[in-house]
Write an enzyme that holds these catalytic residues in place. Sequence first.
Site, PDB file in Angstrom:
ATOM      1  N   LYS A  41       0.843  -1.195   0.000  1.00  0.00           N
ATOM      2  CA  LYS A  41       0.000   0.000   0.000  1.00  0.00           C
ATOM      3  C   LYS A  41       0.884   1.252   0.000  1.00  0.00           C
ATOM      4  CE  LYS A  41      -0.403   0.100   5.062  1.00  0.00           C
ATOM      5  NZ  LYS A  41      -1.317   0.164   6.211  1.00  0.00           N
ATOM      6  N   TYR A 269      15.712  31.565   4.343  1.00  0.00           N
ATOM      7  CA  TYR A 269      14.710  32.390   5.011  1.00  0.00           C
ATOM      8  C   TYR A 269      15.011  32.571   6.493  1.00  0.00           C
ATOM      9  CZ  TYR A 269      11.715  31.727   0.893  1.00  0.00           C
ATOM     10  OH  TYR A 269      11.191  31.708  -0.381  1.00  0.00           O
TER      11      TYR A 269
END
Length: 374
Positions: A41, A269
């Site tokens: 999955k 940043y």
Amino acid sequence: MNNEVLLTRPSWIEIDLKAVQFNAKSILKHTDAQRLIAVVKANAYGHGAIKVAQALYDIGVRDFAVATIAEGIELRSALYYENVKIILLGVQDVNQIHEIIKYRLSPAVESVDWLDQALHGMNDSEILNVEIAVDTGMGRMGAHSKQALQDVYDKVKESSLLQLTGVFTHFATADDNNQSYYMKQLKLFEEWVESADIPKKYWHLANSGSSLWHYREINTQTIRVGSVLYGFNPGAPLLKMPIKLHSVLTLKSKIGAVHKLQTGESVSYGATYTAQEPQWVATLPIGYADGYLRRMAGMKVLIDGQIATVVGRITMDQLVIAMDRYHPIDTEVTLIGKSGNKEISIEEFSSYARTIPHEIVTSLSSRLPRVYIK
């Protein structure tokens, strides 16, 4: 390696398919199991469901488990063989019953109501394979009592349109130290399933944790494992691995820009990293949009077997590393995996991220090309 793939993005994931095969054989030997249900999955935990499933099919695996109908359809398109079974784990939309049957998927069922709705939407020429889910303590889905399990099993037996393919439970604490809760779940499963007289050939309750650490306590004729296939420890850091697994996934990038920071200059940043002395730094074209989490600032990477460090804030598409010397543009950098005699394991990486390996590997985004090593 497929350089044409790498040219589209100089950050990528390498998947060692032989390692997947080795791990599957190792857990089968460890548990003395006769059958393995491979959990693929979430795109095989980010490793590529079709490629992983095909590699496992090549060594004799014929049973696979996914989470959604869409995942099941995708896998069936590649593994169309009659002898391949695909189980749908979790809750499924009963309104999609014709798609489930068309692609020969085996849904997990928990109630008579769901089966009644499914039968109402089926025609007499259709056969639905079902996996009975038993909730012994995970609390998500499954027959929640001895009587509920009996009712579901009776419903399956009485209908000519329903075919039982399995009965299972899922352990909540198989990969940690809560043994009393684990044993409570095991006792309930055995009591309820034996009371319903469901043959043992249908049982599969050994997930990765129970296959690794509890294989002597449970029925392991069939095991149903995911994380073990991908080479990481589902019980880290609490439990040590009882067997040797091979690492499957390596995350790499290449230096895209390099320059020397002068004392007092900052990067990224917020200017959270400022050079205290002249410092070589390099930019890698990988960021949190690729699954390299924003909180990984300060994590190490490997260049030619030597450690460099992620500095400043990780951005959507790029991150910066501080190096002890100059490395040219296009130099390969390992973010997860081995370089020289050093390794950044997925367990170490996830520990730094304050999460588990499962979340890390499934968060690595689709814009990172997967390169398969056979």
